[in-house]
Design a protein around this motif. Structure first.
Motif, PDB file in Angstrom:
ATOM      1  N   UNK A 137      11.166   1.525  -9.941  1.00  0.00           N
ATOM      2  CA  UNK A 137      11.632   2.661  -9.138  1.00  0.00           C
ATOM      3  C   UNK A 137      10.548   3.165  -8.181  1.00  0.00           C
ATOM      4  N   UNK A 138       9.318   2.613  -8.306  1.00  0.00           N
ATOM      5  CA  UNK A 138       8.296   2.960  -7.295  1.00  0.00           C
ATOM      6  C   UNK A 138       8.471   2.126  -6.029  1.00  0.00           C
ATOM      7  N   UNK A 139       9.328   1.096  -6.115  1.00  0.00           N
ATOM      8  CA  UNK A 139       9.575   0.264  -4.930  1.00  0.00           C
ATOM      9  C   UNK A 139      10.557   0.954  -4.029  1.00  0.00           C
ATOM     10  N   UNK A 159      11.314   3.159  -0.025  1.00  0.00           N
ATOM     11  CA  UNK A 159      10.854   3.497   1.309  1.00  0.00           C
ATOM     12  C   UNK A 159      10.630   4.994   1.422  1.00  0.00           C
ATOM     13  N   UNK A 160      11.555   5.757   0.801  1.00  0.00           N
ATOM     14  CA  UNK A 160      11.498   7.212   0.935  1.00  0.00           C
ATOM     15  C   UNK A 160      11.190   7.844  -0.422  1.00  0.00           C
ATOM     16  N   UNK A 161      10.673   9.053  -0.373  1.00  0.00           N
ATOM     17  CA  UNK A 161      10.418   9.786  -1.612  1.00  0.00           C
ATOM     18  C   UNK A 161       9.267   9.192  -2.413  1.00  0.00           C
ATOM     19  N   UNK A 162       8.353   8.494  -1.721  1.00  0.00           N
ATOM     20  CA  UNK A 162       7.257   7.828  -2.424  1.00  0.00           C
ATOM     21  C   UNK A 162       6.378   8.833  -3.174  1.00  0.00           C
ATOM     22  N   UNK A 163       6.020   9.919  -2.479  1.00  0.00           N
ATOM     23  CA  UNK A 163       5.120  10.903  -3.092  1.00  0.00           C
ATOM     24  C   UNK A 163       5.763  11.519  -4.326  1.00  0.00           C
ATOM     25  N   UNK A 203       0.826  -1.209   0.000  1.00  0.00           N
ATOM     26  CA  UNK A 203       0.000   0.000   0.000  1.00  0.00           C
ATOM     27  C   UNK A 203       0.860   1.259   0.000  1.00  0.00           C
ATOM     28  N   UNK A 204       1.939   1.236   0.802  1.00  0.00           N
ATOM     29  CA  UNK A 204       2.699   2.479   0.947  1.00  0.00           C
ATOM     30  C   UNK A 204       3.418   2.880  -0.344  1.00  0.00           C
ATOM     31  N   UNK A 205       3.614   1.935  -1.249  1.00  0.00           N
ATOM     32  CA  UNK A 205       4.270   2.291  -2.520  1.00  0.00           C
ATOM     33  C   UNK A 205       3.348   3.017  -3.484  1.00  0.00           C
ATOM     34  N   UNK A 206       2.053   2.839  -3.287  1.00  0.00           N
ATOM     35  CA  UNK A 206       1.110   3.387  -4.257  1.00  0.00           C
ATOM     36  C   UNK A 206       0.024   4.243  -3.588  1.00  0.00           C
TER      37      UNK A 206
END
Ligand code: ATP
Length: 564
Positions: free
Chosen positions: A314-316, A318-322, A273-276
């Motif tokens: 590259x969407x995988x 921990x940081x900079x997801x947004x 969930x946190x990746x998307x």
């Protein structure tokens, strides 16, 4: 109460055996001889977990932190601990060597509880408290217990035991019949959580296991596709009309919405969930109180053109997801609905499920229904296929309108068709690495060829199929070496059949799956897959982190290809 020492003895016995049947026997007799309320905990720990795989319960202890706990508990210099780690490559062995002046005996219950405390620690200072809790456990552990404690924490048990092995052992221990493993496996397809199945079985019996159903928030195993020789066979397989959909080469997402709470699961049922956050917002906006949607996510460019699967990687992060959500926009293509407003839909025909899906998903910019047509004959399927291939798509999936959602099954209700099938060799293979050989010359000291196996679900065993030595870039070889060494075990994996002529330099716990392209399948006295078939001229394509060993290409699939 079961002492942790007894559990460590169990693990030692499992680790020492190289027979799959023995694994099951040892496990089932252990289950029989412990109090029922301990079975669930033992199940989780044996699989290197403290709760369901999919639950967002992470210990958050990497190997560096584990080494620090060992240093703290044993009063050893950190440099010395690191040196031992470099020699052994396994924090479990380091702990076994250094820890051992125990103060009091540990129980399974206590270890389980403390590990949950580790997982619960978050925020500022949490790293230190996690290290401290583990160090305290290690202070009370014998050397053997310390070894397995560290392996549990790192989720790398090296016991050769998989979910299915445990289900098998549970069936024998609590129903007296191994055949009942089928009931447990069916439940597992809908509730892939061995702990829940074990708990239900010991508390309420087999009929209750049969009743385990879909629950929003808990992933179900994905339905998968069969392959076919010629499109002309489709009407015979599923009648007419049938649905034909574009097959997107992105990442599978099973999206669960329960009120405002949204959870997205990957093909391996990990919580992603946190990746998307962008997809989660789309799902939250759906007009349903609770719903489970099956779908594929694809990266797109600014004009909405579909991009390659690799871009998604590259969407995988921990940081900079947004930031990356903006940089790499994605579209979710919905293709099925499995649960709606409190009711499971998996038993009703696909046609009815699709009508419901159309009501819930109003296609917009970021959430769309998969490109689809209804066809009465194979030519119509061919037409969509040509269009998809023309725009660089992966292929099509043909779907039986009358079919139920067959969780965890590669059946005839879904059939895939890809451009490769029209060429010489039909598909690539997803094979499990079970051993490795050191290279010579420039590749000296480095693992450079890999013994790979296919899976036989009926027997829950692996059979070797090929030895892969080409197709790796230098960087890929390096990373394969690292991954393989982390899974190194001292003897043949218990569930593997292998010929002496293929004995590798290093045995690998069957966990790592790689995609391999081959030129031909032949009979071979050196391999054991499907009674002695081998893949010739194999080339490494990529690591399939999205697949578990039990999701590798099966011997049945290989046999089918040979027969064509
Ligand atoms: P492959 O490597 O060919 O993707 P696979 O073993 O991962 O194979 P299959 O069961 O063969 O999986 O193919 C189904 C996969 O295709 C699903 O897991 C899903 O990710 C993807 N897919 C893309 N589009 C669709 C679609 N319209 N319907 C069903 N699955 C789709």
């Amino acid at each position: 109460m079961v002492s942790f020492g007894r559990l460590a003895d169990l693990y030692e016995g499992l680790e020492a055996t190289s027979s799959g049947n023995r694994l099951r026997e040892i496990l089932s007799s252990f289950f029989k001889n412990i109090p029922k309320d301990e079975v669930e905990r033992v199940t989780y720990l044996t699989l290197g977990n403290i709760s369901s795989d999919y639950a967002d319960v992470n210990l958050g202890l990497g190997w560096r932190m584990v080494l620090r706990s060992i240093a703290e508990a044993s009063g050893t210099e950190r440099a010395q601990v690191m040196k031992l780690f470099k020699q052994t490559g396994d924090p479990g062995l380091v702990a076994e060597r250094l820890v051992g002046r125990r103060r009091k005996a540990l129980s399974v219950k206590e270890v389980f509880g403390q590990l949950h405390r580790v997982a619960a620690a978050s925020g500022a200072g949490s790293q230190e408290s996690k290290i401290r809790i583990l160090a305290n456990l290690l202070r009370n552990a014998s050397p053997k217990e310390a070894k397995y404690l560290c392996r549990i924490v790192l989720m790398n048990m090296r016991l050769g035991v998989a979910d299915k092995t445990v289900l098998d052992a549970l069936a024998v221990a609590f129903t007296g019949k191994r055949e009942n493993k089928r009931v447990l496996e069916q439940a597992y397809n809908i509730c892939p959580d061995v702990g829940v199945i074990a708990g239900t079985l010991v508390r309420k019996g087999l009929p209750a296991v049969k009743r385990i159903g879909v629950m929003v928030g808990r992933p179900i195993m994905s339905m998968l596709c069969q392959r076919i020789d010629r499109l002309a066979e489709i009407p015979a397989k599923m009648g007419t009309p049938f649905a034909v959909e574009e097959k997107y080469d992105g990442e599978r997402i099973q999206a669960h919405k329960d009120g405002a709470k949204v959870t997205l699961f990957s093909r391996r049922l990990e919580d992603i969930t946190s990746q998307f956050p962008d997809i989660a917002a789309e799902i939250r906006g759906l007009r349903a109180k609770s719903v489970v949607i099956d779908s594929e996510v694809m990266p797109v460019d600014a004009k909405g053109k579909l991009l390659k699967f690799q871009v998604l990687m590259s969407r995988r992060r921990k940081y900079g997801v947004e930031e990356f959500a903006l940089k790499i926009p994605v579209v979710l293509f919905a293709f099925d609905v499995l649960f709606l407003n409190g009711k499971s839909l998996i038993a009703i025909p696909y046609e009815k499920r699709y009508a419901l899906l159309q009501r819930i998903v109003r296609s917009d910019k970021w959430l769309k229904l998969a490109n689809r047509t209804l066809c009465n004959d194979p030519d119509c399927a061919e037409e969509l296929f040509s269009k998809v291939v023309a725009h660089g798509g992966e292929g099509i999936v043909i779907k039986d309108l009358k079919g139920a959602y067959e969780a965890g099954t590669r059946g005839w209700r879904w059939i895939k068709w890809k451009p490769e099938y029209t060429k010489e060799l039909r598909d690539t293979f997803d094979l499990v690495v079970v051993g490795a050989f050191y290279g010579t010359g420039r590749r000296g000291g480095m693992l450079s060829s890999y013994l790979c196996a296919a899976y036989d679900p009926a027997k829950d065993r692996f059979g070797t199929f090929t030895k892969v030595a080409s197709g790796f870039s230098d960087a890929e070889l390096k990373s394969m070496h690292k991954r393989a060494m982390q899974l190194r075990i001292p003897h043949r994996p218990a569930r593997l059949d292998v010929k002496d002529s293929m004995k590798p330099d290093v045995w690998i716990e069957p966990k790592l799956v790689i995609e391999v392209l081959g030129a031909e399948i032949t009979k071979s006295p050196n391999h054991t897959a499907a009674g002695g078939l081998a893949l010739r001229f194999p080339r490494f394509l990529r690591v399939r982190t999205d697949k578990s060993a039990e999701e590798a290409t099966t011997v049945k699939e290989i046999l089918k290809m040979v027969k064509q």
